[in-house]
Design an enzyme around this catalytic site. Structure first.
Site, PDB file in Angstrom:
ATOM      1  N   MET A  30      44.230  30.624  46.594  1.00 13.77           N
ATOM      2  CA  MET A  30      44.218  30.059  47.948  1.00 13.77           C
ATOM      3  C   MET A  30      43.534  28.684  47.924  1.00 13.77           C
ATOM      4  O   MET A  30      43.127  28.174  48.972  1.00 13.77           O
ATOM      5  CB  MET A  30      43.508  31.006  48.909  1.00 13.77           C
ATOM      6  CG  MET A  30      44.204  32.363  49.000  1.00 13.77           C
ATOM      7  SD  MET A  30      43.901  33.235  50.541  1.00 13.77           S
ATOM      8  CE  MET A  30      42.136  33.453  50.491  1.00 13.77           C
ATOM      9  N   GLY A  36      36.029  29.685  38.257  1.00 13.52           N
ATOM     10  CA  GLY A  36      36.652  31.009  38.156  1.00 13.52           C
ATOM     11  C   GLY A  36      38.169  30.886  38.110  1.00 13.52           C
ATOM     12  O   GLY A  36      38.839  31.458  37.244  1.00 13.52           O
ATOM     13  N   HIS A  37      38.720  30.101  39.041  1.00 13.63           N
ATOM     14  CA  HIS A  37      40.172  29.880  39.041  1.00 13.63           C
ATOM     15  C   HIS A  37      40.615  29.226  37.720  1.00 13.63           C
ATOM     16  O   HIS A  37      41.648  29.581  37.161  1.00 13.63           O
ATOM     17  CB  HIS A  37      40.575  28.945  40.184  1.00 13.63           C
ATOM     18  CG  HIS A  37      40.313  29.476  41.558  1.00 13.63           C
ATOM     19  ND1 HIS A  37      39.370  28.924  42.393  1.00 13.63           N
ATOM     20  CD2 HIS A  37      40.869  30.502  42.250  1.00 13.63           C
ATOM     21  CE1 HIS A  37      39.377  29.581  43.550  1.00 13.63           C
ATOM     22  NE2 HIS A  37      40.267  30.538  43.489  1.00 13.63           N
ATOM     23  N   LYS A 156      36.957  39.510  39.838  1.00 14.54           N
ATOM     24  CA  LYS A 156      36.110  39.305  41.026  1.00 14.54           C
ATOM     25  C   LYS A 156      36.659  40.096  42.219  1.00 14.54           C
ATOM     26  O   LYS A 156      35.909  40.664  43.000  1.00 14.54           O
ATOM     27  CB  LYS A 156      36.073  37.804  41.314  1.00 14.54           C
ATOM     28  CG  LYS A 156      35.846  37.377  42.726  1.00 14.54           C
ATOM     29  CD  LYS A 156      34.384  37.435  43.054  1.00 14.54           C
ATOM     30  CE  LYS A 156      34.015  36.907  44.413  1.00 14.54           C
ATOM     31  NZ  LYS A 156      35.031  36.850  45.419  1.00 14.54           N
TER      32      LYS A 156
END
Ligand code: AMP
Length: 292
Positions: A30, A36-37, A156
């Protein structure tokens, strides 16, 4: 790197790649991308190889937000995300428009939904009853457009990854679902686009999520036999009550595959919790280990 907006263009590209036999990795996001992405992007590249194609989809999906949730205020920073994706070696950043994803609008539009009806019910599903229907529907649409060989999701959002795995199997998508580990800040807070909602004081209190996990990890590692989950939940509740800006939504102990509640906790049991820090809702989870 190519920026694609049109759904039709993305689908044509995907079909061309398929005809050429290329491996395609998809990382659904999003946006407001963080480390993390980007770790998911690296996983995708590893899986498809240098000759494959890595697609990041960036879409703040309205159907996974309830009307009172943060859809309108969700952080949007396309230019920065574009730079981040280019630097990470993404081939295509696909940013679909609402009008193409949900012609007719998200509420009046789709009359076909994908709804996983078992794993979706508990934890996040109880707190957010229409959330996983929105996630399952949009992930199915992304799969149908991008036709990936591999799709990478983050641990996550553990329950989300479980739901996606299940829908992939139930609907026979020829897609390998990879779940990559949670990337954390140095003080243990799981990276999340929503962390930017936190004031400095709230950011400091948000570390209690990780402290709760660490506390339970230590208790499980030190125990000689299984522990009662009600006892551990009470300990977590006490830890959280000591932080004035934090309110516990739930803490759960469960079997990692079925997500069924575990009355007794031992190594291999999974733990998840959700808290409100001021007006921001944060989640975290971990597998409980034998030794640390
Ligand atoms: P989002 O943009 O929050 O919808 O997340 C997109 C994907 O990134 C999901 O598969 C998330 O589970 C994953 N993700 C989000 N935060 C992290 C993190 N801290 N570490 C690893 N993956 C993450």
């Amino acid at each position: 790197m190519r920026l694609v907006n049109s759904l039709t263009t993305m689908q044509r590209l995907a079909l061309r790649w398929r005809r050429r036999g290329l491996r395609v990795g998809l990382v659904p996001t999003m946006g407001s991308l963080h480390a993390g992405h980007l770790s998911l992007v690296r996983q995708a590249r590893r899986r498809v190889g240098p000759a494959g194609r890595v697609v990041v989809s960036l879409y703040v999906n309205p159907t996974q937000f309830a009307p009172h949730e943060d859809f309108a205020g969700y952080p949007r920073e396309l230019e920065e995300d574009r730079r981040r994706c280019r630097a990470a070696g993404v081939d295509v950043l696909w940013v679909p428009a609402d009008a193409e994803m949900y012609p007719g609008g998200p509420s009046g539009g789709p009359s076909t939904w994908v709804s996983e009806e078992n794993l979706s019910r508990r934890m996040e599903g109880r707190a957010r009853p229409t959330h996983f229907r929105g996630v399952a529907t949009v992930v199915t649409k992304l799969f149908n457009v991008v036709l990936p060989t591999v799709a990478v999701f983050g641990a996550k959002d553990y329950q989300q990854a479980a739901v996606v795995r299940r829908l992939t199997r139930d609907l026979n998508f020829p897609i390998e679902v990879v779940v990559a580990p949670t990337v954390r800040e140095p003080d243990g807070l799981a990276m999340s686009s929503r962390n930017r909602y936190l004031s400095p004081a709230e950011r400091e209190q948000a570390t209690v999520l990780w402290q709760a996990i660490e506390h339970v990890q230590r208790r499980v590692a030190a125990a000689r036999r299984s522990l009662r989950s009600s006892q551990l939940a009470a300990e977590v509740r006490r830890l959280i009550q000591a932080r004035p800006s934090v309110r516990l939504d739930y803490v759960e102990f469960f079997a990692p595959e079925t997500l069924q509640p575990a009355p007794q906790v031992s190594p291999g049991t999974h733990m998840a919790l959700a808290v409100w820090v001021g007006r921001t809702r944060l989640i975290d989870n971990a597998r409980l280990e034998e030794r640390r």
